[in-house]
Design a protein around this motif. Structure first.
Motif, short mmCIF file in Angstrom:
data_model
loop_
_atom_site.label_atom_id
_atom_site.label_comp_id
_atom_site.label_asym_id
_atom_site.label_seq_id
_atom_site.Cartn_x
_atom_site.Cartn_y
_atom_site.Cartn_z
N SER A 266 -2.29 5.84 20.57
CA SER A 266 -1.47 6.82 19.84
C SER A 266 -0.54 7.59 20.77
O SER A 266 0.07 8.58 20.36
CB SER A 266 -2.38 7.80 19.09
OG SER A 266 -3.23 8.50 19.99
N VAL A 267 -0.42 7.13 22.00
CA VAL A 267 0.39 7.81 23.02
C VAL A 267 1.76 7.15 23.10
O VAL A 267 1.89 5.92 23.08
CB VAL A 267 -0.31 7.73 24.39
CG1 VAL A 267 0.60 8.19 25.51
CG2 VAL A 267 -1.60 8.56 24.38
N ASP A 268 2.82 7.94 23.19
CA ASP A 268 4.16 7.41 23.40
C ASP A 268 4.20 6.62 24.70
O ASP A 268 3.78 7.13 25.75
CB ASP A 268 5.19 8.53 23.45
CG ASP A 268 5.43 9.17 22.09
OD1 ASP A 268 5.01 8.58 21.08
OD2 ASP A 268 6.03 10.25 22.03
N THR A 269 4.73 5.40 24.62
CA THR A 269 4.65 4.49 25.76
C THR A 269 6.02 3.90 26.08
O THR A 269 6.77 3.52 25.18
CB THR A 269 3.65 3.35 25.46
OG1 THR A 269 2.36 3.92 25.17
CG2 THR A 269 3.53 2.40 26.64
N TYR A 270 6.32 3.82 27.37
CA TYR A 270 7.54 3.21 27.87
C TYR A 270 7.16 1.97 28.67
O TYR A 270 6.32 2.04 29.58
CB TYR A 270 8.32 4.18 28.75
CG TYR A 270 8.83 5.38 27.99
CD1 TYR A 270 10.12 5.42 27.48
CD2 TYR A 270 8.01 6.48 27.75
CE1 TYR A 270 10.59 6.51 26.76
CE2 TYR A 270 8.46 7.59 27.04
CZ TYR A 270 9.76 7.59 26.55
OH TYR A 270 10.20 8.68 25.83
#
Length: 330
Positions: A266-270
């Motif tokens: 659920s973490v924003d990922t690049y």
């Protein structure tokens, strides 16, 4: 603060101190080690000293106790509690200090405090215990690192194996992770069994020599002339690889495709990838990242003419720096 009771990061229940100890005993550990501990650790420390001398600055040092034993952490600008925090996890058979060859983190560290975590079970000064790779124990260990360093929230970044550790950590303490930066990560696909990749990777393992390590670096890690290091830093990397391959007994489980585990992230990922990475070719990594992360995959950045060692490519570090700055101005 919580000396008798602490929050179990997996299921939210409160565990007693005794139960916590029992849980730690259940963690399956493999043990890796330097073959001649005193001599090889001295050689590693000497290598760190050479890196500091070459870069012209030293590192903050932290040693903490975790469920995997002693964990070593290096840092830059760590006394600055008024700036953002970045926690870095290294690739397989590397040290997190490789990120700072050619002063790769120098610009970033001026406005961000950086903790370079030496993952247990890798050739570094952390104790050589490592858990089963397919459960969440590396994530729980990472959560302990956050707790012991008093990190309330941070950005995280990992290269190759370190990318997998970042995803495990994101599953355990998502509320503490601002964003994750994955550089040619080892969690979205299996390692390529292509002939070229196998040849260059096995060559220094079958016969460890400077020449064969150089071939491995040229064939897999870099993509010269676009993706390379200075002569001095490349020599340091060769010296480290000689130590890591010939002097360290590796019993750590290898990274794997996390598949449906990733659906829960659920973490924003690049996702940052090199288009010349033959170890983990980028097309399938991108496809699987989109499949499993969905809207949590905020951006995919493809760097042209870049090999597997993307953490040693300055534009990838610049991307992290710019993204953190943008987060703080929106």
């Amino acid at each position: 603060m919580m000396t008798i009771l602490e929050l179990n990061l997996t299921n939210g229940f409160i565990l007693t101190k005794m139960e916590r100890k029992l849980n730690k005993r259940k963690v399956k550990k493999n043990h890796s080690y330097f073959k001649d501990a005193a001599k090889d650790i001295q050689a590693f420390n000497s290598w760190v000293g050479k890196l500091e001398e070459t870069n012209g600055y030293g590192y903050d040092r932290y040693t903490i106790e975790t469920s995997l034993g002693r964990t070593q952490i290096y840092g830059l600008n760590t006394n600055r509690t008024d700036v953002e925090t970045l926690v870095v996890f290294p690739g397989f058979r590397t040290t997190s200090l490789i990120w700072d060859l050619d002063k790769g983190l120098n610009s970033l560290s001026k406005n961000v405090r950086i903790f370079l975590v030496e993952t247990n079970g890798q050739p570094n000064l952390s104790e050589g215990n490592s858990p089963s790779i397919k459960n969440l124990d590396y994530g729980k260990w990472g959560a302990e690192v956050f707790e012991k360093l008093n990190i309330e929230s941070a950005y995280i970044a990992g290269a190759s194996f370190g990318g997998l550790v970042c995803m495990k950590l994101s599953l355990v303490i998502p509320h503490k992770i601002k964003s994750a930066f994955l550089l040619n990560p080892g969690c979205f696909r299996m390692v390529s069994f292509g002939f070229k990749n196998m040849y260059y990777n096995l060559l220094p393992l079958v016969k460890t020599s400077r020449r064969n390590i150089q071939k491995f670096l040229d064939g897999v890690v870099f993509n010269k002339p676009n993706h390379t290091l200075s002569k001095e830093s490349e020599e340091l990397l060769i010296e480290y690889q000689l130590l890591a391959i010939s002097k360290y007994k590796d019993n750590t489980e290898k990274p794997y495709y996390m598949s449906n585990q990733l659906n829960e992230v659920s973490v924003d990922t690049y996702l940052l990838v090199g288009d010349k990475d033959i170890l983990l070719p980028h097309e399938k990594s991108i496809s699987n990242a989109k499949k499993h992360l969905g809207k949590k995959l905020k951006e995919v950045k493809i760097f042209e003419q870049v090999g597997h060692g993307i953490e040693c490519f300055k534009p990838s570090i610049d991307f992290i720096e710019t993204t953190i700055k943008e987060h703080n101005t929106t």
